[in-house]
Write a protein that holds these residues in place. Structure first.
Motif, PDB file in Angstrom:
ATOM      1  N   LEU A 154      80.270   0.375  81.108  1.00 41.49           N
ATOM      2  CA  LEU A 154      79.103   0.965  80.477  1.00 41.49           C
ATOM      3  C   LEU A 154      79.388   1.287  79.017  1.00 41.49           C
ATOM      4  O   LEU A 154      80.503   1.668  78.663  1.00 41.49           O
ATOM      5  N   VAL A 204      78.314   3.914  76.179  1.00 38.49           N
ATOM      6  CA  VAL A 204      77.740   5.253  76.087  1.00 38.49           C
ATOM      7  C   VAL A 204      77.601   5.600  74.616  1.00 38.49           C
ATOM      8  O   VAL A 204      78.586   5.587  73.878  1.00 38.49           O
ATOM      9  N   LEU A 249      74.847   4.848  85.418  1.00 33.39           N
ATOM     10  CA  LEU A 249      73.846   4.544  84.401  1.00 33.39           C
ATOM     11  C   LEU A 249      72.540   5.260  84.725  1.00 33.39           C
ATOM     12  O   LEU A 249      71.948   5.912  83.856  1.00 33.39           O
ATOM     13  N   LYS A 250      72.094   5.155  85.964  1.00 32.01           N
ATOM     14  CA  LYS A 250      70.839   5.801  86.366  1.00 32.01           C
ATOM     15  C   LYS A 250      70.907   7.316  86.209  1.00 32.01           C
ATOM     16  O   LYS A 250      69.943   7.950  85.801  1.00 32.01           O
ATOM     17  N   ASN A 290      71.877   8.122  81.826  1.00 28.66           N
ATOM     18  CA  ASN A 290      71.065   7.646  80.709  1.00 28.66           C
ATOM     19  C   ASN A 290      69.939   8.638  80.413  1.00 28.66           C
ATOM     20  O   ASN A 290      69.189   9.024  81.301  1.00 28.66           O
ATOM     21  N   GLY A 291      69.866   9.090  79.171  1.00 28.38           N
ATOM     22  CA  GLY A 291      68.832  10.037  78.773  1.00 28.38           C
ATOM     23  C   GLY A 291      69.148  11.484  79.114  1.00 28.38           C
ATOM     24  O   GLY A 291      68.281  12.337  79.047  1.00 28.38           O
ATOM     25  N   PHE A 307      72.656   7.991  75.521  1.00 27.09           N
ATOM     26  CA  PHE A 307      72.096   6.764  76.070  1.00 27.09           C
ATOM     27  C   PHE A 307      73.220   5.935  76.676  1.00 27.09           C
ATOM     28  O   PHE A 307      74.294   5.804  76.088  1.00 27.09           O
ATOM     29  N   VAL A 308      72.949   5.389  77.852  1.00 29.40           N
ATOM     30  CA  VAL A 308      73.947   4.608  78.590  1.00 29.40           C
ATOM     31  C   VAL A 308      73.321   3.265  78.945  1.00 29.40           C
ATOM     32  O   VAL A 308      72.176   3.201  79.381  1.00 29.40           O
ATOM     33  N   GLU A 309      74.089   2.200  78.745  1.00 30.21           N
ATOM     34  CA  GLU A 309      73.633   0.871  79.149  1.00 30.21           C
ATOM     35  C   GLU A 309      74.844   0.039  79.556  1.00 30.21           C
ATOM     36  O   GLU A 309      75.982   0.421  79.293  1.00 30.21           O
TER      37      GLU A 309
END
Length: 94
Positions: free
Chosen positions: A9, A11, A65-66, A69-70, A79-81
């Protein structure tokens, strides 16, 4: 061809005071973290505010991630992707 999820991920927007150990602790509740690495400035040796977290499995990474994120961490919205490796980037350019 289906895009394969990564177990790494990216970050972003972390505090510049966050270190590798804090990053690992932050993401450990979601699975087995094999590496947590903040990117540091070459001159100042201070973290740049982003880093990478690697899990043993894609499922753990997706769960993190779920969940993250945010989320607000140390007063900052992070933010994570999924991280893109160079091979994935080259494949999309072809």
């Amino acid at each position: 061809m289906a895009k394969r999820l990564s177990s790494q991920l990216f970050v972003n927007r972390l505090s510049s005071f966050t270190n590798n150990e804090q990053l690992k602790r932050l993401f450990s509740p979601f699975g087995d973290v094999t590496e947590a690495r903040m990117v540091v400035d070459r001159i100042t040796q201070r973290p740049k505010g982003f880093g990478f977290v690697t899990y043993k499995s894609d499922v753990e990474a997706q769960k993190a991630l779920k969940a993250m994120n945010g989320r607000m961490v140390d007063g900052r919205l992070i933010f994570v992707e999924f991280a893109q490796n160079q091979k994935q980037e080259e494949d999309t350019k072809s």
